[in-house]
Design a protein around this motif. Structure first.
Motif, PDB file in Angstrom:
ATOM      1  N   ILE A 188      34.931  33.273  33.591  1.00  0.00           N
ATOM      2  CA  ILE A 188      34.714  33.672  34.982  1.00  0.00           C
ATOM      3  C   ILE A 188      35.851  34.618  35.331  1.00  0.00           C
ATOM      4  O   ILE A 188      37.011  34.360  34.973  1.00  0.00           O
ATOM      5  CB  ILE A 188      34.738  32.462  35.937  1.00  0.00           C
ATOM      6  CG1 ILE A 188      33.703  31.421  35.518  1.00  0.00           C
ATOM      7  CG2 ILE A 188      34.523  32.897  37.385  1.00  0.00           C
ATOM      8  CD1 ILE A 188      33.921  30.073  36.161  1.00  0.00           C
ATOM      9  N   TRP A 189      35.536  35.695  36.032  1.00  0.00           N
ATOM     10  CA  TRP A 189      36.569  36.676  36.389  1.00  0.00           C
ATOM     11  C   TRP A 189      36.270  37.256  37.756  1.00  0.00           C
ATOM     12  O   TRP A 189      35.103  37.475  38.086  1.00  0.00           O
ATOM     13  CB  TRP A 189      36.601  37.798  35.348  1.00  0.00           C
ATOM     14  CG  TRP A 189      37.507  38.943  35.700  1.00  0.00           C
ATOM     15  CD1 TRP A 189      38.826  39.087  35.360  1.00  0.00           C
ATOM     16  CD2 TRP A 189      37.163  40.132  36.430  1.00  0.00           C
ATOM     17  NE1 TRP A 189      39.324  40.270  35.839  1.00  0.00           N
ATOM     18  CE2 TRP A 189      38.327  40.930  36.518  1.00  0.00           C
ATOM     19  CE3 TRP A 189      35.997  40.570  37.042  1.00  0.00           C
ATOM     20  CZ2 TRP A 189      38.346  42.151  37.174  1.00  0.00           C
ATOM     21  CZ3 TRP A 189      36.014  41.797  37.704  1.00  0.00           C
ATOM     22  CH2 TRP A 189      37.173  42.567  37.749  1.00  0.00           C
ATOM     23  N   PHE A 190      37.297  37.451  38.542  1.00  0.00           N
ATOM     24  CA  PHE A 190      37.124  38.238  39.766  1.00  0.00           C
ATOM     25  C   PHE A 190      38.443  38.896  40.126  1.00  0.00           C
ATOM     26  O   PHE A 190      39.516  38.479  39.697  1.00  0.00           O
ATOM     27  CB  PHE A 190      36.585  37.387  40.921  1.00  0.00           C
ATOM     28  CG  PHE A 190      37.521  36.315  41.422  1.00  0.00           C
ATOM     29  CD1 PHE A 190      38.502  36.599  42.370  1.00  0.00           C
ATOM     30  CD2 PHE A 190      37.394  35.016  40.983  1.00  0.00           C
ATOM     31  CE1 PHE A 190      39.342  35.612  42.844  1.00  0.00           C
ATOM     32  CE2 PHE A 190      38.232  34.009  41.452  1.00  0.00           C
ATOM     33  CZ  PHE A 190      39.214  34.316  42.391  1.00  0.00           C
ATOM     34  N   GLN A 191      38.341  39.972  40.925  1.00  0.00           N
ATOM     35  CA  GLN A 191      39.530  40.722  41.336  1.00  0.00           C
ATOM     36  C   GLN A 191      39.210  41.491  42.606  1.00  0.00           C
ATOM     37  O   GLN A 191      38.106  41.989  42.790  1.00  0.00           O
ATOM     38  CB  GLN A 191      39.968  41.702  40.240  1.00  0.00           C
ATOM     39  CG  GLN A 191      41.307  42.368  40.467  1.00  0.00           C
ATOM     40  CD  GLN A 191      41.258  43.558  41.417  1.00  0.00           C
ATOM     41  OE1 GLN A 191      40.236  44.238  41.494  1.00  0.00           O
ATOM     42  NE2 GLN A 191      42.341  43.809  42.124  1.00  0.00           N
ATOM     43  N   LEU A 202      44.494  40.369  44.342  1.00  0.00           N
ATOM     44  CA  LEU A 202      44.215  39.046  43.795  1.00  0.00           C
ATOM     45  C   LEU A 202      43.365  39.206  42.541  1.00  0.00           C
ATOM     46  O   LEU A 202      42.318  39.855  42.570  1.00  0.00           O
ATOM     47  CB  LEU A 202      43.468  38.184  44.813  1.00  0.00           C
ATOM     48  CG  LEU A 202      43.046  36.787  44.331  1.00  0.00           C
ATOM     49  CD1 LEU A 202      44.258  35.913  44.057  1.00  0.00           C
ATOM     50  CD2 LEU A 202      42.134  36.114  45.366  1.00  0.00           C
ATOM     51  N   THR A 203      43.829  38.646  41.438  1.00  0.00           N
ATOM     52  CA  THR A 203      43.057  38.668  40.197  1.00  0.00           C
ATOM     53  C   THR A 203      43.051  37.269  39.615  1.00  0.00           C
ATOM     54  O   THR A 203      44.048  36.545  39.692  1.00  0.00           O
ATOM     55  CB  THR A 203      43.636  39.675  39.180  1.00  0.00           C
ATOM     56  OG1 THR A 203      42.817  39.689  38.006  1.00  0.00           O
ATOM     57  CG2 THR A 203      45.062  39.335  38.786  1.00  0.00           C
ATOM     58  N   ALA A 204      41.920  36.850  39.063  1.00  0.00           N
ATOM     59  CA  ALA A 204      41.799  35.493  38.535  1.00  0.00           C
ATOM     60  C   ALA A 204      40.786  35.456  37.404  1.00  0.00           C
ATOM     61  O   ALA A 204      39.777  36.162  37.436  1.00  0.00           O
ATOM     62  CB  ALA A 204      41.383  34.527  39.637  1.00  0.00           C
ATOM     63  N   SER A 205      41.071  34.642  36.404  1.00  0.00           N
ATOM     64  CA  SER A 205      40.121  34.447  35.312  1.00  0.00           C
ATOM     65  C   SER A 205      40.252  33.028  34.773  1.00  0.00           C
ATOM     66  O   SER A 205      41.336  32.446  34.736  1.00  0.00           O
ATOM     67  CB  SER A 205      40.358  35.457  34.187  1.00  0.00           C
ATOM     68  OG  SER A 205      41.657  35.305  33.644  1.00  0.00           O
ATOM     69  N   PRO A 217      39.859  24.837  28.764  1.00  0.00           N
ATOM     70  CA  PRO A 217      39.608  25.832  29.812  1.00  0.00           C
ATOM     71  C   PRO A 217      40.934  26.355  30.375  1.00  0.00           C
ATOM     72  O   PRO A 217      41.566  25.700  31.196  1.00  0.00           O
ATOM     73  CB  PRO A 217      38.813  25.051  30.866  1.00  0.00           C
ATOM     74  CG  PRO A 217      39.265  23.626  30.690  1.00  0.00           C
ATOM     75  CD  PRO A 217      39.614  23.457  29.243  1.00  0.00           C
ATOM     76  N   GLY A 218      41.330  27.520  29.914  1.00  0.00           N
ATOM     77  CA  GLY A 218      42.569  28.124  30.407  1.00  0.00           C
ATOM     78  C   GLY A 218      42.296  29.033  31.583  1.00  0.00           C
ATOM     79  O   GLY A 218      41.198  29.568  31.730  1.00  0.00           O
ATOM     80  N   PHE A 219      43.309  29.207  32.429  1.00  0.00           N
ATOM     81  CA  PHE A 219      43.108  30.081  33.579  1.00  0.00           C
ATOM     82  C   PHE A 219      44.404  30.797  33.946  1.00  0.00           C
ATOM     83  O   PHE A 219      45.506  30.349  33.623  1.00  0.00           O
ATOM     84  CB  PHE A 219      42.582  29.288  34.783  1.00  0.00           C
ATOM     85  CG  PHE A 219      43.613  28.402  35.439  1.00  0.00           C
ATOM     86  CD1 PHE A 219      44.346  28.845  36.534  1.00  0.00           C
ATOM     87  CD2 PHE A 219      43.846  27.127  34.963  1.00  0.00           C
ATOM     88  CE1 PHE A 219      45.296  28.027  37.128  1.00  0.00           C
ATOM     89  CE2 PHE A 219      44.776  26.302  35.554  1.00  0.00           C
ATOM     90  CZ  PHE A 219      45.518  26.755  36.643  1.00  0.00           C
ATOM     91  N   ILE A 220      44.230  31.933  34.615  1.00  0.00           N
ATOM     92  CA  ILE A 220      45.346  32.737  35.116  1.00  0.00           C
ATOM     93  C   ILE A 220      44.945  33.281  36.482  1.00  0.00           C
ATOM     94  O   ILE A 220      43.860  33.846  36.642  1.00  0.00           O
ATOM     95  CB  ILE A 220      45.671  33.923  34.191  1.00  0.00           C
ATOM     96  CG1 ILE A 220      45.902  33.461  32.753  1.00  0.00           C
ATOM     97  CG2 ILE A 220      46.901  34.673  34.702  1.00  0.00           C
ATOM     98  CD1 ILE A 220      45.971  34.616  31.758  1.00  0.00           C
TER      99      ILE A 220
END
Length: 248
Positions: A188-191, A202-205, A217-220
């Motif tokens: 899943i990704w959004f920015q 804001l960036t997230a994955s 399930p890793g995330f940043i």
């Protein structure tokens, strides 16, 4: 080893020199004009397949307003990348951290022009944490690596798309990249860098990360605001309390 050290500490540059297939690398430019009506993603990259006949470079263009995507394929010989900096050419197209120029003529899309970026905000790189992946960037067996070239920056320049000029002066941009053997099995990704307060990004994955005979399930998540980068990630000890996936 020297090349690995140098490339790890310079995530924006090309990592494919000397790599054996399968391997891919792609950069993602997000381009939004000042009115926020023109929204494009330009993705240059290269794919090295286990079948040499499938080796190719590419430039993919996504129109964020209509959802239309075009994929422009080039021979691998038409791809060139500098060894120690983010500077690459794909056919007549040129890409770097502070500019891009496009010259594409196909039945699906004609686009030409040049954009320049200023006041870039790269994700900080240190020896202990070389970029957005933190210490995971030092692991040589990762399936996929991620880098942030610029969280937010201003733009100048004009692109002509199918004969229509789009002026990006005063717009906002974002640049990231991925490279490795393959994309994760699921992600899943959004920015966004369009908020009421300018200069916020804001960036997230979230992704399934293979790790020593298992996966997790890793995330940043990175929030850039008022000149400060707030990091929330698996490697910082942060946790996801709730995650919902909906059609909206």
């Amino acid at each position: 080893m020297i090349r690995f050290l140098r490339s790890t500490l310079n995530p924006a540059s090309y990592h494919g020199h000397g790599k054996q297939p399968p391997f891919f690398e792609g950069w993602y430019y997000k381009l939004v004009d000042a009115s926020e009506q023109a929204r494009y993603a330009v993705i240059p990259g290269i794919f090295l397949s286990e079948d040499p006949a499938e080796h190719h470079a590419f430039v993919q263009i996504l129109d964020g307003r209509t959802g239309r995507v075009t994929y422009h394929r080039y021979r691998p010989e038409e791809f060139w990348a500098a060894d120690r900096a983010f500077d690459l050419r794909i056919g007549p197209n040129r890409f770097a951290s502070e500019h891009l120029s496009l010259d594409i003529h196909s039945p699906e899309l004609t686009v030409s022009g040049e954009l320049h970026f200023s006041d870039l905000t790269p994700w900080p790189v240190t020896l202990a944490s070389p970029g957005i992946m933190g210490w995971y960037a030092w692991m040589p067996f990762m399936e996929c690596y991620h880098g942030i070239v610029s969280l937010d920056h201003s733009m100048q320049g004009v692109l002509r798309l199918n004969g229509q000029a789009v002026d990006f002066a005063g717009g906002r941009g974002y640049v990231e990249k991925d490279w490795g053997r393959s994309f994760p099995a699921a992600w899943i990704w959004f920015q966004s860098n369009h908020f009421e307060e300018p200069g916020t990004s804001l960036t997230a994955s979230v992704a399934i990360i293979p790790w020593v005979r298992r996966s997790f399930p890793g995330f940043i998540v990175g929030l850039w605001q008022d000149g400060v980068l707030y990091r929330f990630a698996s490697y910082t000890g942060a946790r996801i309390e709730k995650l919902d996936i909906t059609d909206e």
